[in-house]
Design a protein around this motif. Structure first.
Motif, PDB file in Angstrom:
ATOM      1  N   LEU A   1      55.939  44.362  26.343  1.00  0.00           N
ATOM      2  CA  LEU A   1      56.609  45.519  26.933  1.00  0.00           C
ATOM      3  C   LEU A   1      56.178  45.698  28.386  1.00  0.00           C
ATOM      4  O   LEU A   1      57.012  45.942  29.269  1.00  0.00           O
ATOM      5  CB  LEU A   1      56.281  46.781  26.135  1.00  0.00           C
ATOM      6  CG  LEU A   1      56.680  48.120  26.781  1.00  0.00           C
ATOM      7  CD1 LEU A   1      58.194  48.217  26.906  1.00  0.00           C
ATOM      8  CD2 LEU A   1      56.136  49.291  25.969  1.00  0.00           C
ATOM      9  N   THR A   2      54.884  45.576  28.642  1.00  0.00           N
ATOM     10  CA  THR A   2      54.358  45.754  29.995  1.00  0.00           C
ATOM     11  C   THR A   2      54.891  44.686  30.931  1.00  0.00           C
ATOM     12  O   THR A   2      55.316  44.984  32.062  1.00  0.00           O
ATOM     13  CB  THR A   2      52.813  45.698  29.977  1.00  0.00           C
ATOM     14  OG1 THR A   2      52.309  46.656  29.053  1.00  0.00           O
ATOM     15  CG2 THR A   2      52.254  45.996  31.350  1.00  0.00           C
ATOM     16  N   ALA A   3      54.881  43.435  30.483  1.00  0.00           N
ATOM     17  CA  ALA A   3      55.350  42.334  31.324  1.00  0.00           C
ATOM     18  C   ALA A   3      56.823  42.498  31.686  1.00  0.00           C
ATOM     19  O   ALA A   3      57.219  42.347  32.854  1.00  0.00           O
ATOM     20  CB  ALA A   3      55.123  41.000  30.619  1.00  0.00           C
TER      21      ALA A   3
ATOM     22  N   ASP B   1      44.082  30.920  32.629  1.00  0.00           N
ATOM     23  CA  ASP B   1      44.734  30.527  31.372  1.00  0.00           C
ATOM     24  C   ASP B   1      46.193  30.958  31.329  1.00  0.00           C
ATOM     25  O   ASP B   1      47.035  30.259  30.751  1.00  0.00           O
ATOM     26  CB  ASP B   1      43.976  31.121  30.184  1.00  0.00           C
ATOM     27  CG  ASP B   1      42.662  30.411  29.919  1.00  0.00           C
ATOM     28  OD1 ASP B   1      42.309  29.510  30.705  1.00  0.00           O
ATOM     29  OD2 ASP B   1      41.973  30.757  28.943  1.00  0.00           O
ATOM     30  N   ALA B   2      46.504  32.112  31.916  1.00  0.00           N
ATOM     31  CA  ALA B   2      47.904  32.554  31.952  1.00  0.00           C
ATOM     32  C   ALA B   2      48.746  31.583  32.780  1.00  0.00           C
ATOM     33  O   ALA B   2      49.873  31.246  32.411  1.00  0.00           O
ATOM     34  CB  ALA B   2      47.989  33.964  32.528  1.00  0.00           C
ATOM     35  N   HIS B   3      48.196  31.106  33.905  1.00  0.00           N
ATOM     36  CA  HIS B   3      48.913  30.144  34.745  1.00  0.00           C
ATOM     37  C   HIS B   3      49.070  28.799  34.039  1.00  0.00           C
ATOM     38  O   HIS B   3      50.037  28.072  34.301  1.00  0.00           O
ATOM     39  CB  HIS B   3      48.180  29.967  36.075  1.00  0.00           C
ATOM     40  CG  HIS B   3      48.563  30.979  37.104  1.00  0.00           C
ATOM     41  ND1 HIS B   3      49.417  30.706  38.153  1.00  0.00           N
ATOM     42  CD2 HIS B   3      48.229  32.283  37.226  1.00  0.00           C
ATOM     43  CE1 HIS B   3      49.589  31.786  38.883  1.00  0.00           C
ATOM     44  NE2 HIS B   3      48.877  32.765  38.343  1.00  0.00           N
TER      45      HIS B   3
ATOM     46  N   LEU C   1      53.685  36.559  34.954  1.00  0.00           N
ATOM     47  CA  LEU C   1      54.944  37.252  35.203  1.00  0.00           C
ATOM     48  C   LEU C   1      55.982  36.302  35.816  1.00  0.00           C
ATOM     49  O   LEU C   1      55.689  35.147  36.146  1.00  0.00           O
ATOM     50  CB  LEU C   1      54.707  38.453  36.107  1.00  0.00           C
ATOM     51  CG  LEU C   1      53.786  39.540  35.530  1.00  0.00           C
ATOM     52  CD1 LEU C   1      53.695  40.736  36.475  1.00  0.00           C
ATOM     53  CD2 LEU C   1      54.261  39.996  34.154  1.00  0.00           C
ATOM     54  N   ASP C   2      57.196  36.815  35.994  1.00  0.00           N
ATOM     55  CA  ASP C   2      58.317  35.963  36.390  1.00  0.00           C
ATOM     56  C   ASP C   2      58.172  35.367  37.779  1.00  0.00           C
ATOM     57  O   ASP C   2      58.815  34.345  38.087  1.00  0.00           O
ATOM     58  CB  ASP C   2      59.623  36.763  36.327  1.00  0.00           C
ATOM     59  CG  ASP C   2      60.084  37.021  34.897  1.00  0.00           C
ATOM     60  OD1 ASP C   2      59.513  36.398  33.977  1.00  0.00           O
ATOM     61  OD2 ASP C   2      61.011  37.840  34.706  1.00  0.00           O
TER      62      ASP C   2
ATOM     63  N   VAL D   1      49.853  38.155  37.132  1.00  0.00           N
ATOM     64  CA  VAL D   1      49.427  38.103  35.725  1.00  0.00           C
ATOM     65  C   VAL D   1      49.105  39.515  35.258  1.00  0.00           C
ATOM     66  O   VAL D   1      48.455  40.288  35.983  1.00  0.00           O
ATOM     67  CB  VAL D   1      48.185  37.208  35.547  1.00  0.00           C
ATOM     68  CG1 VAL D   1      47.692  37.254  34.096  1.00  0.00           C
ATOM     69  CG2 VAL D   1      48.490  35.769  35.953  1.00  0.00           C
ATOM     70  N   VAL D   2      49.542  39.866  34.055  1.00  0.00           N
ATOM     71  CA  VAL D   2      49.206  41.158  33.462  1.00  0.00           C
ATOM     72  C   VAL D   2      48.402  40.931  32.187  1.00  0.00           C
ATOM     73  O   VAL D   2      48.628  39.950  31.466  1.00  0.00           O
ATOM     74  CB  VAL D   2      50.478  41.989  33.165  1.00  0.00           C
ATOM     75  CG1 VAL D   2      51.341  41.323  32.092  1.00  0.00           C
ATOM     76  CG2 VAL D   2      50.113  43.409  32.762  1.00  0.00           C
ATOM     77  N   CYS D   3      47.438  41.819  31.913  1.00  0.00           N
ATOM     78  CA  CYS D   3      46.522  41.640  30.773  1.00  0.00           C
ATOM     79  C   CYS D   3      46.235  42.971  30.110  1.00  0.00           C
ATOM     80  O   CYS D   3      46.499  44.047  30.657  1.00  0.00           O
ATOM     81  CB  CYS D   3      45.166  41.077  31.231  1.00  0.00           C
ATOM     82  SG  CYS D   3      45.223  39.684  32.333  1.00  0.00           S
ATOM     83  N   LEU D   4      45.630  42.870  28.934  1.00  0.00           N
ATOM     84  CA  LEU D   4      45.007  44.036  28.317  1.00  0.00           C
ATOM     85  C   LEU D   4      43.825  43.568  27.477  1.00  0.00           C
ATOM     86  O   LEU D   4      43.825  42.475  26.937  1.00  0.00           O
ATOM     87  CB  LEU D   4      46.004  44.857  27.494  1.00  0.00           C
ATOM     88  CG  LEU D   4      46.708  44.234  26.290  1.00  0.00           C
ATOM     89  CD1 LEU D   4      45.853  44.405  25.034  1.00  0.00           C
ATOM     90  CD2 LEU D   4      48.063  44.904  26.070  1.00  0.00           C
TER      91      LEU D   4
END
Length: 219
Positions: free
Chosen positions: A66-68, A136-138, A166-167, A172-175
């Protein structure tokens, strides 16, 4: 006379051996039943922990997704980082109060700047692009990435991080979610006599939750 004594000795030996066999047989039956009971309880406890962890991570992934999606749309619509920070701050409050109480906050590296929905200021020396969640997200574009759990020595909590690229291919977004509830369950199982000891290991063999908290963080 000697024959009588000998017979009595033989009879006594036979009786002793007989009762020893009975005791041994009873012990083996009791041991087998206890072993089966412990094994069954262990399977039930493992399923319980697994289900609890699955539910927690499922909720975390839903919030991350949802956040992304929201931040992608905000950036495409021209929202600046101050507006995005306000959004993730408000969303952090909502999620903590209604869905994931153990979540420590939504944060990320967005538009070339570190933003933190919990209000944490890492200081000028903090290098977001060198953090495992960013790297790691990349390495896994388009995926919700689970970072290996770690034990926070300051908060004394086991933390698990989920993140997503992200697009724009850069942000990068995290929690972060503390495994407090999972830790409590492992302790409760042992206190109730459902098992002798319980723990969860990460891929490196480090204890991330344990019915004996002193072992958390050890290998």
């Amino acid at each position: 006379m000697r024959g009588t004594v000998r017979r009595r000795i033989i009879i006594s030996i036979v009786v002793i051996v007989f009762f020893a066999c009975i005791v041994l047989m009873y012990y083996n039956i009791l041991y087998a039943r206890t072993r089966d009971s412990v094994s069954a309880n262990s399977r039930v406890n493992a399923l319980d922990l697994g289900n609890q962890l699955d539910r927690r991570m499922s909720s975390s992934n839903d919030v991350l997704e949802l956040t992304a999606v929201s931040i992608n749309k905000m950036r495409q619509s021209g929202y600046n980082n101050d507006q995005i920070l306000l959004f993730i701050t408000q969303l952090t409050d909502v999620v903590q109060s209604s869905l994931i109480p153990d979540m420590s906050g939504i944060y990320g590296y967005i538009g070339g700047e570190y933003l933190d929905g919990s209000g944490w200021d890492p200081g000028p020396d903090y290098d977001a692009v060198s953090r495992p969640w960013y790297i790691d997200a990349h390495a896994n574009p388009g995926k919700n990435v689970l970072i290996e759990p770690y034990y926070d020595l300051f908060s004394h909590q086991t933390i698990v991080t989920v993140c997503k690229l992200l697009d724009d291919g850069e942000s990068v977004v995290c929690l972060d979610v503390a495994l407090n509830r999972i830790q409590s369950i492992t302790e409760e199982h042992v206190k109730r006599g459902r098992s002798i000891t319980e723990f969860i290991l990460d891929k490196s063999g480090t204890v991330v939750t344990s019915s004996d908290p002193q072992f958390i963080g050890t290998v």
